[in-house]
Design a protein around this motif. Structure first.
Motif, PDB file in Angstrom:
ATOM      1  N   GLN A 108       0.832  -1.202   0.000  1.00 55.24           N
ATOM      2  CA  GLN A 108       0.000   0.000   0.000  1.00 55.24           C
ATOM      3  C   GLN A 108       0.869   1.256   0.000  1.00 55.24           C
ATOM      4  N   ARG A 109       1.946   1.215   0.767  1.00 48.14           N
ATOM      5  CA  ARG A 109       2.838   2.382   0.827  1.00 48.14           C
ATOM      6  C   ARG A 109       3.435   2.669  -0.547  1.00 48.14           C
ATOM      7  N   THR A 110       3.888   1.634  -1.226  1.00 53.63           N
ATOM      8  CA  THR A 110       4.474   1.806  -2.557  1.00 53.63           C
ATOM      9  C   THR A 110       3.450   2.356  -3.547  1.00 53.63           C
ATOM     10  N   ALA A 111       2.224   1.826  -3.477  1.00 58.36           N
ATOM     11  CA  ALA A 111       1.163   2.290  -4.381  1.00 58.36           C
ATOM     12  C   ALA A 111       0.839   3.760  -4.145  1.00 58.36           C
ATOM     13  N   LEU A 112       0.742   4.151  -2.873  1.00 55.09           N
ATOM     14  CA  LEU A 112       0.407   5.541  -2.556  1.00 55.09           C
ATOM     15  C   LEU A 112       1.549   6.488  -2.897  1.00 55.09           C
ATOM     16  N   ALA A 113       2.784   6.033  -2.709  1.00 60.04           N
ATOM     17  CA  ALA A 113       3.934   6.879  -3.038  1.00 60.04           C
ATOM     18  C   ALA A 113       3.949   7.229  -4.524  1.00 60.04           C
ATOM     19  N   GLY A 114       3.350   6.376  -5.350  1.00 61.94           N
ATOM     20  CA  GLY A 114       3.279   6.641  -6.787  1.00 61.94           C
ATOM     21  C   GLY A 114       2.388   7.811  -7.142  1.00 61.94           C
ATOM     22  N   PHE A 115       1.564   8.254  -6.184  1.00 61.84           N
ATOM     23  CA  PHE A 115       0.669   9.391  -6.443  1.00 61.84           C
ATOM     24  C   PHE A 115       1.338  10.733  -6.148  1.00 61.84           C
ATOM     25  N   ARG A 116       2.558  10.710  -5.652  1.00 63.09           N
ATOM     26  CA  ARG A 116       3.231  11.985  -5.357  1.00 63.09           C
ATOM     27  C   ARG A 116       3.415  12.773  -6.657  1.00 63.09           C
ATOM     28  N   GLY A 117       3.138  14.064  -6.559  1.00 58.52           N
ATOM     29  CA  GLY A 117       3.249  14.928  -7.726  1.00 58.52           C
ATOM     30  C   GLY A 117       1.987  14.989  -8.557  1.00 58.52           C
ATOM     31  N   ASN A 118       0.987  14.164  -8.239  1.00 60.12           N
ATOM     32  CA  ASN A 118      -0.288  14.192  -8.963  1.00 60.12           C
ATOM     33  C   ASN A 118      -1.089  15.400  -8.489  1.00 60.12           C
ATOM     34  N   PRO A 119      -1.437  16.331  -9.389  1.00 58.42           N
ATOM     35  CA  PRO A 119      -2.152  17.545  -8.969  1.00 58.42           C
ATOM     36  C   PRO A 119      -3.551  17.282  -8.408  1.00 58.42           C
ATOM     37  N   ALA A 120      -4.097  16.086  -8.694  1.00 59.85           N
ATOM     38  CA  ALA A 120      -5.427  15.762  -8.195  1.00 59.85           C
ATOM     39  C   ALA A 120      -5.399  15.202  -6.773  1.00 59.85           C
ATOM     40  N   ILE A 121      -4.198  15.005  -6.241  1.00 58.57           N
ATOM     41  CA  ILE A 121      -4.042  14.410  -4.917  1.00 58.57           C
ATOM     42  C   ILE A 121      -3.528  15.453  -3.931  1.00 58.57           C
ATOM     43  N   MET A 145      -6.094  -0.168   9.252  1.00 61.18           N
ATOM     44  CA  MET A 145      -5.585   0.696   8.180  1.00 61.18           C
ATOM     45  C   MET A 145      -5.726   0.019   6.818  1.00 61.18           C
ATOM     46  N   LEU A 146      -5.344  -1.245   6.744  1.00 56.79           N
ATOM     47  CA  LEU A 146      -5.410  -1.968   5.472  1.00 56.79           C
ATOM     48  C   LEU A 146      -6.841  -2.125   4.982  1.00 56.79           C
ATOM     49  N   MET A 147      -7.755  -2.445   5.885  1.00 58.31           N
ATOM     50  CA  MET A 147      -9.149  -2.642   5.481  1.00 58.31           C
ATOM     51  C   MET A 147      -9.796  -1.324   5.071  1.00 58.31           C
ATOM     52  N   LYS A 148      -9.425  -0.230   5.718  1.00 56.25           N
ATOM     53  CA  LYS A 148      -9.958   1.079   5.329  1.00 56.25           C
ATOM     54  C   LYS A 148      -9.518   1.434   3.910  1.00 56.25           C
ATOM     55  N   LEU A 149      -8.226   1.239   3.628  1.00 53.19           N
ATOM     56  CA  LEU A 149      -7.731   1.536   2.285  1.00 53.19           C
ATOM     57  C   LEU A 149      -8.363   0.621   1.242  1.00 53.19           C
ATOM     58  N   LEU A 150      -8.553  -0.645   1.595  1.00 53.79           N
ATOM     59  CA  LEU A 150      -9.187  -1.582   0.663  1.00 53.79           C
ATOM     60  C   LEU A 150     -10.616  -1.165   0.366  1.00 53.79           C
ATOM     61  N   ARG A 151     -11.366  -0.842   1.403  1.00 54.32           N
ATOM     62  CA  ARG A 151     -12.766  -0.435   1.195  1.00 54.32           C
ATOM     63  C   ARG A 151     -12.871   0.862   0.397  1.00 54.32           C
ATOM     64  N   ASP A 152     -11.939   1.772   0.645  1.00 55.26           N
ATOM     65  CA  ASP A 152     -11.963   3.055  -0.074  1.00 55.26           C
ATOM     66  C   ASP A 152     -11.656   2.897  -1.556  1.00 55.26           C
ATOM     67  N   SER A 153     -11.074   1.746  -1.944  1.00 49.56           N
ATOM     68  CA  SER A 153     -10.712   1.545  -3.344  1.00 49.56           C
ATOM     69  C   SER A 153     -11.914   1.203  -4.219  1.00 49.56           C
ATOM     70  N   GLY A 154     -13.039   0.858  -3.603  1.00 46.89           N
ATOM     71  CA  GLY A 154     -14.209   0.433  -4.367  1.00 46.89           C
ATOM     72  C   GLY A 154     -15.156   1.581  -4.672  1.00 46.89           C
ATOM     73  N   VAL A 155     -15.884   1.441  -5.776  1.00 47.61           N
ATOM     74  CA  VAL A 155     -16.900   2.425  -6.181  1.00 47.61           C
ATOM     75  C   VAL A 155     -18.266   1.753  -6.159  1.00 47.61           C
ATOM     76  N   PRO A 156     -19.193   2.202  -5.318  1.00 42.82           N
ATOM     77  CA  PRO A 156     -20.520   1.571  -5.246  1.00 42.82           C
ATOM     78  C   PRO A 156     -21.270   1.697  -6.570  1.00 42.82           C
ATOM     79  N   GLN A 157     -22.009   0.655  -6.900  1.00 48.32           N
ATOM     80  CA  GLN A 157     -22.850   0.689  -8.100  1.00 48.32           C
ATOM     81  C   GLN A 157     -24.198   0.067  -7.788  1.00 48.32           C
ATOM     82  N   LYS A 158     -25.225   0.623  -8.400  1.00 56.60           N
ATOM     83  CA  LYS A 158     -26.570   0.096  -8.229  1.00 56.60           C
ATOM     84  C   LYS A 158     -26.776  -1.061  -9.205  1.00 56.60           C
TER      85      LYS A 158
END
Length: 251
Positions: A67-80, A168-181
């Protein structure tokens, strides 16, 4: 809405079980009645059983680093938001360091407590913790609530690093999903999973007014939900209702 969660692998299944037990422990410890503290101790023993897996600690540490490696890849992203990103990465680093410095398995220190292990050997026997079996435990239950709460908090702290990491891990995992009807037609829902992605957790929300219970199964290719009608004090039976559901796939 009632939320049901279904893990796609054994690692997430273990995390969900531990998370459930940690949440139960957090509810029981602040209470004052001896019966609540009896079940708090029983929950500690359940956590010890689940956490006894030899590879649990290494799995959690690998997931934290991933998770740390994945998040570090977002550094410099203007949307983050960099500040928020830095805070999350710092939390992951803190969890990793706490686990890394923890000797042995989670809760291993409790196995050296002969008094607790004496209770553990009896607690699975129906009525096995009566005062004539464990007089010392019976006396502990008559201590003031604050003393019992302090003991329980001290014992629970041996799982602190594991609990925080899994939270922490479960919060990040849950946040990765997008609800759909989605619509379950005639009590059935089958959905093919997108190719090229590995999902770890399914989350399903159902309106409690529908009185339906899902039977969920799934693999890397497809998920299937069979809705069962829930009537109080009766066995479940298949539903033929067509109802809306909220489905979230987390990777």
């Amino acid at each position: 809405m009632i939320l049901y969660e279904y893990p796609f692998n054994e690692r997430i299944r273990t995390y969900l079980r531990l998370e459930h037990l940690f949440q139960r422990l957090a509810v029981l410890v602040p209470r004052e009645h001896p019966d609540d503290h009896h079940f708090a101790i029983a929950t500690l023993f359940e956590i010890m059983d689940v956490a006894a897996r030899a590879d649990l600690k290494s799995d959690v540490m690998k997931d934290l680093e991933k998770q740390r490696t994945a998040l570090a890849g977002f550094r410099g992203n203007p949307a983050i938001a960099e500040t928020v990103l830095d805070q999350v990465i710092a939390q992951l680093d803190g969890c990793f360091e706490a686990l890394n410095t923890q000797p042995g398995k989670a809760g291993q220190a409790l196995t050296d407590n002969e008094w607790l292990m004496g209770i553990r050997s009896r607690i699975g026997i129906p009525g096995g913790t009566c005062e004539f079996d464990l007089p010392g435990y019976f006396a502990w239950q008559h201590l003031e609530p604050e003393r019992r709460q302090a003991d329980l908090a001290r014992w629970a702290q041996t799982f602190g690093a594991t609990a925080e990491s899994i939270h922490m891990l479960m919060k990040l995992l849950r946040d990765s999903g997008v609800p759909q009807k989605v619509m379950a037609n005639n009590g059935q829902l089958q959905q093919t999973l997108p190719q090229g992605r590995t999902f770890q957790l399914l989350r399903l929300r159902i309106d409690p007014e529908l009185h339906l219970v899902p039977e969920i199964s799934g693999n890397r290719l497809m998920v299937s939900v069979r809705l069962m009608k829930h009537e109080p004090a009766e066995r479940l039976h298949p539903s033929t209702d067509s109802v809306p559901l909220e489905l979230t796939l987390c990777s």
